[in-house]
Write a protein that holds these residues in place. Sequence first.
Motif, PDB file in Angstrom:
ATOM      1  N   ALA A 170      -2.055  -2.284  -8.116  1.00  0.00           N
ATOM      2  CA  ALA A 170      -0.885  -1.880  -8.894  1.00  0.00           C
ATOM      3  C   ALA A 170       0.300  -1.485  -8.012  1.00  0.00           C
ATOM      4  O   ALA A 170       1.446  -1.854  -8.302  1.00  0.00           O
ATOM      5  CB  ALA A 170      -1.256  -0.719  -9.819  1.00  0.00           C
ATOM      6  N   LEU A 171       0.034  -0.758  -6.940  1.00  0.00           N
ATOM      7  CA  LEU A 171       1.119  -0.181  -6.144  1.00  0.00           C
ATOM      8  C   LEU A 171       1.434  -0.970  -4.885  1.00  0.00           C
ATOM      9  O   LEU A 171       2.517  -0.839  -4.327  1.00  0.00           O
ATOM     10  CB  LEU A 171       0.774   1.269  -5.776  1.00  0.00           C
ATOM     11  CG  LEU A 171       0.531   2.206  -6.962  1.00  0.00           C
ATOM     12  CD1 LEU A 171       0.093   3.586  -6.471  1.00  0.00           C
ATOM     13  CD2 LEU A 171       1.782   2.322  -7.824  1.00  0.00           C
ATOM     14  N   ARG A 172       0.479  -1.741  -4.405  1.00  0.00           N
ATOM     15  CA  ARG A 172       0.626  -2.529  -3.171  1.00  0.00           C
ATOM     16  C   ARG A 172       0.820  -1.616  -1.953  1.00  0.00           C
ATOM     17  O   ARG A 172       1.226  -0.467  -2.079  1.00  0.00           O
ATOM     18  CB  ARG A 172       1.800  -3.517  -3.271  1.00  0.00           C
ATOM     19  CG  ARG A 172       1.736  -4.445  -4.454  1.00  0.00           C
ATOM     20  CD  ARG A 172       0.561  -5.404  -4.353  1.00  0.00           C
ATOM     21  NE  ARG A 172       0.518  -6.341  -5.487  1.00  0.00           N
ATOM     22  CZ  ARG A 172      -0.424  -7.253  -5.649  1.00  0.00           C
ATOM     23  NH1 ARG A 172      -1.397  -7.360  -4.757  1.00  0.00           N
ATOM     24  NH2 ARG A 172      -0.414  -8.055  -6.696  1.00  0.00           N
ATOM     25  N   THR A 173       0.517  -2.160  -0.793  1.00  0.00           N
ATOM     26  CA  THR A 173       0.696  -1.387   0.435  1.00  0.00           C
ATOM     27  C   THR A 173       2.159  -1.403   0.870  1.00  0.00           C
ATOM     28  O   THR A 173       2.904  -2.336   0.584  1.00  0.00           O
ATOM     29  CB  THR A 173      -0.175  -1.941   1.571  1.00  0.00           C
ATOM     30  OG1 THR A 173       0.102  -3.342   1.734  1.00  0.00           O
ATOM     31  CG2 THR A 173      -1.650  -1.747   1.279  1.00  0.00           C
ATOM     32  N   MET A 174       2.559  -0.355   1.574  1.00  0.00           N
ATOM     33  CA  MET A 174       3.920  -0.231   2.059  1.00  0.00           C
ATOM     34  C   MET A 174       4.206  -1.271   3.132  1.00  0.00           C
ATOM     35  O   MET A 174       3.288  -1.703   3.830  1.00  0.00           O
ATOM     36  CB  MET A 174       4.129   1.173   2.653  1.00  0.00           C
ATOM     37  CG  MET A 174       3.935   2.293   1.670  1.00  0.00           C
ATOM     38  SD  MET A 174       3.865   3.912   2.499  1.00  0.00           S
ATOM     39  CE  MET A 174       5.443   3.899   3.337  1.00  0.00           C
ATOM     40  N   PRO A 175       5.463  -1.665   3.304  1.00  0.00           N
ATOM     41  CA  PRO A 175       5.820  -2.573   4.405  1.00  0.00           C
ATOM     42  C   PRO A 175       5.405  -1.967   5.751  1.00  0.00           C
ATOM     43  O   PRO A 175       5.671  -0.794   6.009  1.00  0.00           O
ATOM     44  CB  PRO A 175       7.348  -2.675   4.299  1.00  0.00           C
ATOM     45  CG  PRO A 175       7.649  -2.343   2.872  1.00  0.00           C
ATOM     46  CD  PRO A 175       6.633  -1.327   2.467  1.00  0.00           C
ATOM     47  N   GLY A 176       4.722  -2.763   6.576  1.00  0.00           N
ATOM     48  CA  GLY A 176       4.268  -2.256   7.863  1.00  0.00           C
ATOM     49  C   GLY A 176       2.885  -1.646   7.847  1.00  0.00           C
ATOM     50  O   GLY A 176       2.362  -1.256   8.885  1.00  0.00           O
ATOM     51  N   ILE A 177       2.273  -1.549   6.660  1.00  0.00           N
ATOM     52  CA  ILE A 177       0.917  -1.008   6.533  1.00  0.00           C
ATOM     53  C   ILE A 177      -0.022  -2.133   6.103  1.00  0.00           C
ATOM     54  O   ILE A 177       0.200  -2.786   5.081  1.00  0.00           O
ATOM     55  CB  ILE A 177       0.860   0.141   5.503  1.00  0.00           C
ATOM     56  CG1 ILE A 177       1.648   1.350   5.994  1.00  0.00           C
ATOM     57  CG2 ILE A 177      -0.580   0.542   5.210  1.00  0.00           C
ATOM     58  CD1 ILE A 177       1.049   2.023   7.220  1.00  0.00           C
ATOM     59  N   ASP A 178      -1.049  -2.370   6.907  1.00  0.00           N
ATOM     60  CA  ASP A 178      -2.027  -3.401   6.568  1.00  0.00           C
ATOM     61  C   ASP A 178      -3.051  -2.905   5.559  1.00  0.00           C
ATOM     62  O   ASP A 178      -3.449  -3.633   4.646  1.00  0.00           O
ATOM     63  CB  ASP A 178      -2.753  -3.870   7.835  1.00  0.00           C
ATOM     64  CG  ASP A 178      -1.797  -4.478   8.845  1.00  0.00           C
ATOM     65  OD1 ASP A 178      -0.882  -5.200   8.419  1.00  0.00           O
ATOM     66  OD2 ASP A 178      -1.961  -4.223  10.042  1.00  0.00           O
ATOM     67  N   ARG A 179      -3.470  -1.649   5.742  1.00  0.00           N
ATOM     68  CA  ARG A 179      -4.490  -1.073   4.873  1.00  0.00           C
ATOM     69  C   ARG A 179      -4.188   0.391   4.601  1.00  0.00           C
ATOM     70  O   ARG A 179      -3.837   1.134   5.527  1.00  0.00           O
ATOM     71  CB  ARG A 179      -5.870  -1.160   5.535  1.00  0.00           C
ATOM     72  CG  ARG A 179      -6.328  -2.565   5.875  1.00  0.00           C
ATOM     73  CD  ARG A 179      -7.654  -2.517   6.603  1.00  0.00           C
ATOM     74  NE  ARG A 179      -8.132  -3.853   6.965  1.00  0.00           N
ATOM     75  CZ  ARG A 179      -9.273  -4.077   7.595  1.00  0.00           C
ATOM     76  NH1 ARG A 179     -10.045  -3.053   7.948  1.00  0.00           N
ATOM     77  NH2 ARG A 179      -9.638  -5.308   7.874  1.00  0.00           N
ATOM     78  N   PRO A 180      -4.311   0.832   3.359  1.00  0.00           N
ATOM     79  CA  PRO A 180      -4.159   2.267   3.082  1.00  0.00           C
ATOM     80  C   PRO A 180      -5.360   3.038   3.629  1.00  0.00           C
ATOM     81  O   PRO A 180      -6.413   2.457   3.905  1.00  0.00           O
ATOM     82  CB  PRO A 180      -4.103   2.331   1.555  1.00  0.00           C
ATOM     83  CG  PRO A 180      -4.814   1.093   1.102  1.00  0.00           C
ATOM     84  CD  PRO A 180      -4.577   0.052   2.157  1.00  0.00           C
ATOM     85  N   ALA A 181      -5.196   4.337   3.787  1.00  0.00           N
ATOM     86  CA  ALA A 181      -6.267   5.177   4.320  1.00  0.00           C
ATOM     87  C   ALA A 181      -6.484   6.383   3.415  1.00  0.00           C
ATOM     88  O   ALA A 181      -5.525   6.955   2.882  1.00  0.00           O
ATOM     89  CB  ALA A 181      -5.919   5.645   5.735  1.00  0.00           C
ATOM     90  N   LEU A 182      -7.742   6.757   3.255  1.00  0.00           N
ATOM     91  CA  LEU A 182      -8.086   7.954   2.490  1.00  0.00           C
ATOM     92  C   LEU A 182      -7.974   9.158   3.413  1.00  0.00           C
ATOM     93  O   LEU A 182      -8.633   9.221   4.456  1.00  0.00           O
ATOM     94  CB  LEU A 182      -9.504   7.823   1.933  1.00  0.00           C
ATOM     95  CG  LEU A 182      -9.977   8.902   0.961  1.00  0.00           C
ATOM     96  CD1 LEU A 182      -9.062   8.969  -0.267  1.00  0.00           C
ATOM     97  CD2 LEU A 182     -11.414   8.639   0.528  1.00  0.00           C
ATOM     98  N   THR A 183      -7.135  10.102   3.030  1.00  0.00           N
ATOM     99  CA  THR A 183      -6.757  11.217   3.899  1.00  0.00           C
ATOM    100  C   THR A 183      -7.050  12.549   3.225  1.00  0.00           C
ATOM    101  O   THR A 183      -6.773  12.716   2.034  1.00  0.00           O
ATOM    102  CB  THR A 183      -5.250  11.137   4.215  1.00  0.00           C
ATOM    103  OG1 THR A 183      -4.929   9.818   4.649  1.00  0.00           O
ATOM    104  CG2 THR A 183      -4.846  12.142   5.265  1.00  0.00           C
TER     105      THR A 183
END
Length: 347
Positions: free
Chosen positions: A117-130
């Motif tokens: 739904a939200l897609r990753t930000m430009p410059g980010i390949d994969r989101p991370a759980l933080t």
Amino acid sequence: MSAPRIAVDAMGGDGGPAAMLGGIERALKADPSLRFIVVGDEAILAPELDRMALPAGSATILHAPDSIAGDEKPSQALRRARTTSMGLAINAVKEGQADAALSAGNTGALMAMSKLALRTMPGIDRPALTALLPTLGSHDCVMLDLGANTESDAQNLVQFAVMGAAYARTVLGLKRPRVKLLNIGTEELKGTDEIKEAAAILREADYLPLKFDGFTEGDQLSRGNVDVVVTDGFSGNIALKTAEGTARFVTDLLRRAFTSSLRSKAGFALSKPALHMLKVHLDPNNHNGAVFLGLNGLVVKSHGGASAKGIANAIAVAARMVRGDIVNQVTTDLDEFRAHAFAGASE
């Protein structure tokens, strides 16, 4: 800025609507400016919200006829995103109706829906759980990735470092967070090729608002000598679950020791204030609220078994990140990193 608007998946988690609504109630007592979109079965939620008598206009219901099961496969959950409480909460962020979404439900489904739904930000390949881990220092420690990605290359780790530092500045108020990579030793020659390559890149990135401080080992995570710990999701999840298990082991061991004899029970009475402080420090509800960083929107994951207190804490994390404009902070830092990286490559 205007009051944070948070879409809450009221049907997810072990505690179901009772825990989620209880968390909203506690959060509003601490911060009456918050606004909520409560997503779930209106027939169940409406009577409970009426009973709570929340401040006028603080919570509205978005009806969702379905919910995601805890053991449901992400691929199955994706097909039902438009009718489930989890999917509609995330969609509220996508459509600009909410500033953040919160769920205590199925982690895999939440990650899959959020990415789609939200897609990753430009410059980010994969989101991370933080998330934040308790330490002996003056503040908690940021750690990522905690399970969103089982494998990560050097560029992923560098991106995690940039995002984790932005999180530490926003949530912990640190101007230049100390960042370390989780490794099997602190010597520069140790570790995988990916970890060593990421370290080499971060050592040269002194223009970023972070201080890269080399490697750290698992036994140092709680010492308070690092602000952001970066790792792949496979190692990070194991480290997190081990730390949580150790905390439960210590508290259970103390409980058993203090009930073993009359003398021990007397000792417990004398030690009660100190043990209460220990319990507060180790209680996962006091550190609840993991964030999927790297998406074009905020999604917060609560522990499935969180109490109303834990849900309220996760809501507070979401509100701080909204007010700190974490998405734009990460975007700015990534733009700075890419500008320097490309400039160096062209020289």
